[in-house]
Design a protein around this motif. Structure first.
Motif, short mmCIF file in Angstrom:
data_model
loop_
_atom_site.label_atom_id
_atom_site.label_comp_id
_atom_site.label_asym_id
_atom_site.label_seq_id
_atom_site.Cartn_x
_atom_site.Cartn_y
_atom_site.Cartn_z
N GLY A 247 0.94 -1.17 0.14
CA GLY A 247 -0.12 -0.05 -0.14
C GLY A 247 0.51 1.41 -0.07
N ALA A 248 2.08 1.00 -0.58
CA ALA A 248 2.74 2.27 -0.76
C ALA A 248 2.52 3.53 -1.69
N ARG A 249 2.24 5.03 -1.31
CA ARG A 249 2.02 5.81 -2.25
C ARG A 249 3.02 6.73 -3.18
N ALA A 250 4.61 6.52 -2.32
CA ALA A 250 5.32 7.35 -3.20
C ALA A 250 7.09 6.63 -2.85
N VAL A 251 7.45 6.87 -3.22
CA VAL A 251 8.95 5.74 -2.79
C VAL A 251 10.11 7.12 -3.17
N ALA A 252 11.49 7.69 -2.22
CA ALA A 252 12.59 7.87 -2.83
C ALA A 252 13.47 7.05 -2.14
N ALA A 253 15.26 7.83 -2.42
CA ALA A 253 15.50 6.54 -2.01
C ALA A 253 17.25 8.26 -1.59
N GLY A 254 17.90 7.72 -1.14
CA GLY A 254 19.49 8.79 -0.44
C GLY A 254 20.38 7.74 -1.12
N PHE A 255 21.49 7.87 -0.54
CA PHE A 255 22.84 7.48 -0.87
C PHE A 255 22.73 5.86 -0.98
N ASP A 256 22.47 5.08 0.42
CA ASP A 256 21.78 3.83 0.73
C ASP A 256 20.76 3.65 1.16
N THR A 257 20.24 4.57 1.41
CA THR A 257 19.02 4.56 1.57
C THR A 257 17.61 4.40 1.48
N SER A 258 16.51 3.79 1.70
CA SER A 258 15.14 4.31 0.47
C SER A 258 14.28 4.96 1.79
N TYR A 259 13.24 5.05 1.21
CA TYR A 259 11.56 5.43 1.20
C TYR A 259 10.51 5.39 0.63
N ALA A 260 9.50 5.48 1.85
CA ALA A 260 8.31 4.94 1.19
C ALA A 260 7.52 6.05 1.90
N LEU A 261 6.36 6.12 1.32
CA LEU A 261 4.57 6.38 1.74
C LEU A 261 3.82 6.30 1.83
#
Length: 396
Positions: free
Chosen positions: A328-342
Motif C-alpha cells: 500500500g505504498a503511494r510514493a518512493v524516494a532514495a538517498g545514498f544507501d537508504t530508501s523511503y516510502a509513503l
C-alpha cells in the motif's frame, strides 16, 4: 564545511573507476506545485553537518525536527549537504552547505536556516544536484546556479568557477519538468523530448557515449512516451506512460535492472527486465526503486546497507525484487544507501530502510535496517520525502 570540492564528491562512494558525485533528490517523492495544492511545513532528520537540516543548529537528529520558518512548502529538494524548498508563492529558500554556491544567495557562506535564493519568482519546480540547482519558471525557462565544473549548468561552457546566483540556461524553452543529480542535469520538454547535460563519466547523458562531459543540453537518444525521470548517482531511470521503465548509465551493481552486472556503463536507454505496471520511480547511489500501481515496491542494485529491503544485508540484485513488509505504498524516494516510502493507509508516517549511521532513517537509532521501519513525524500528513547525503527532508 568540506575543505575542497574533491573531498565532497568523494563522499558519493566509488563506482569502480567511474567518477560520480553525491546526489540530489528533487525527482523523488515530491510533487511540483499544482492547482489546489495545500502548502506544507517541513521537517528534517539525520546528519546536520553545515546546517543541512535547517533547524538553526549543526546537531545531528535521529528523529524529525522542524525546518526553521518553512510553513508553505510546495516542493523539496536535497543536494549533497543542502536543502532547498519551493514555496507556495513561487520563491525559493535554501540552507546548509554553500561551498560552490548551491544556495544561490551570491555567497559561499553556509547557513543553518533557510535563506532566499536570489532573484527568482514564479518558480514552478526545483531540482537539486550535488552542489548545483535548477529552477523551472512559469514561462517554461530554466535557471541554474552553483558548481559548473562539469558543465552541469548548461551554459555552454565548463567553468571551474561557480555561479553564485541564478542565471538562465540559454536555448531552453517550453520545459515541462527538470531533474538534477550529482554533476548533471536534465529537462523534459513539452513535446516529450528529454535533454541532458553535464558530467557524462557514467553515460548518464544517454547520448551513446561516456567519458566526455557536455555543457550543452542535448537529447537523450531513444526516448519516447516518457512520463518522468529519476536521475541517480551514475544511472538514470525513465518511466514511460505504459508503466514500463528504461534505464541507462552505470551498472556495476546491477542498478540498471537488466539481469547483468558490468563495469562498463550502458549509455543508451534499454528496458528494466520484467517490470510493468509502474506508477513511480526513484534512484539512489547504486540502487533503484519502482512503485507499482498495486502499491508494492520493487528494488534492485546494491544491497550492502540493506537498501533493497529484502531482509538481508549484502550482495546485489540485478533484476527487480519485492521489498518485504511493505504494501500500500503511494510514493518512493532514495538517498545514498537508504530508501523511503509513503503509505496509502497512514499518511502520517514515513517508511525507511537501509543505512542509518547518521540517523537518516529517522527511527531514533543509528542501526541500519534491511526491512522497512516506521517513522513518526510531527506532520499532519506527509506529502513528500527527499534525501541527500546522510539526511532526509519531508513536507506535509
Amino acid at each position: 564545511m568540506d575543505t575542497t570540492l574533491t573531498r565532497r564528491l568523494a563522499g558519493a562512494a566509488l563506482l569502480g573507476t567511474i567518477l560520480v558525485s553525491p546526489l540530489g533528490a528533487a525527482d523523488q517523492a515530491a510533487a511540483a506545485p499544482r492547482h489546489g495544492f495545500t502548502p506544507h511545513p517541513a521537517v528534517a532528520w539525520g546528519s546536520n553537518l553545515d546546517g543541512r537540516l535547517g533547524d538553526g543548529t549543526t546537531q545531528p537528529r535521529q528523529t524529525p525536527v522542524a525546518v526553521t520558518g518553512l510553513l508553505s512548502v510546495a516542493q523539496l529538494g536535497a543536494g549533497t549537504g543542502y536543502g532547498i524548498a519551493l514555496l507556495a508563492n513561487g520563491t525559493l529558500r535554501a540552507w546548509g552547505d554553500n561551498e560552490r554556491g548551491p544556495l544561490g544567495d551570491g555567497t559561499e557562506t553556509d547557513h543553518s536556516t533557510p535563506g532566499v535564493v536570489t532573484g527568482l519568482d514564479e518558480v514552478t519546480a526545483v531540482a537539486a544536484g550535488a552542489v548545483h540547482a535548477l529552477a523551472l519558471r512559469r514561462d517554461g525557462t530554466v535557471w541554474a546556479w552553483g558548481d559548473n565544473s562539469s558543465g552541469q549548468l548548461g551554459l555552454g561552457v565548463i567553468d571551474p568557477n561557480p555561479q553564485l546566483t541564478p542565471v538562465r540556461v540559454p536555448g531552453l524553452t517550453k520545459v515541462r519538468a527538470i531533474f538534477a543529480r550529482d554533476s548533471y542535469s536534465m529537462a523534459m520538454l513539452a513535446d516529450g523530448t528529454v535533454l541532458a547535460w553535464g558530467n557524462n563519466s557514467a553515460g548518464v547523458l544517454g547520448n551513446g557515449t561516456f567519458g566526455t562531459d557536455d555543457p550543452h543540453p542535448t537529447p537523450v537518444r531513444g526516448l519516447h512516451g516518457v512520463r518522468t525521470i529519476a536521475a541517480g548517482s551514475g544511472h538514470v531511470l525513465a518511466l514511460r506512460r505504459d508503466g514500463t521503465v528504461l534505464s541507462w548509465g552505470a551498472n556495476n551493481f546491477g542498478q540498471l535492472g537488466r539481469g547483468t552486472v558490468s563495469q562498463t556503463p550502458s549509455p543508451l536507454p534499454a528496458p528494466v527486465e520484467g517490470l510493468t505496471g509502474v506508477a513511480a520511480i526513484a534512484t539512489g547511489l547504486r540502487h533503484s526503486l519502482a512503485l507499482r500501481k498495486d502499491g508494492t515496491v520493487r528494488s534492485w542494485g546494491d544491497n550492502s546497507a540493506g537498501e533493497l529491503g529484502v531482509g538481508v544485508f549484502g550482495g546485489v540484485r540485478d533484476r527487480p525484487v519485492t521489498v518485504r513488509r511493505l504494501a500500500g505504498a503511494r510514493a518512493v524516494a532514495a538517498g545514498f544507501d537508504t530508501s523511503y516510502a509513503l503509505s496509502r493507509g497512514d499518511d502520517h508516517v514515513v517508511h525507511a530502510w537501509g543505512r542509518d549511521d547518521t540517523g537518516q532513517l529517522g527511527d531514533g537509532s543509528t542501526t541500519g535496517r534491511a526491512l522497512p521501519v516506521t517513522i513518526q513525524t510531527s506532520l499532519d500528513a506527509v506529502a513528500a520525502v527527499v534525501a541527500g547525503n546522510g539526511f532526509a527532508l519531508a513536507a506535509g
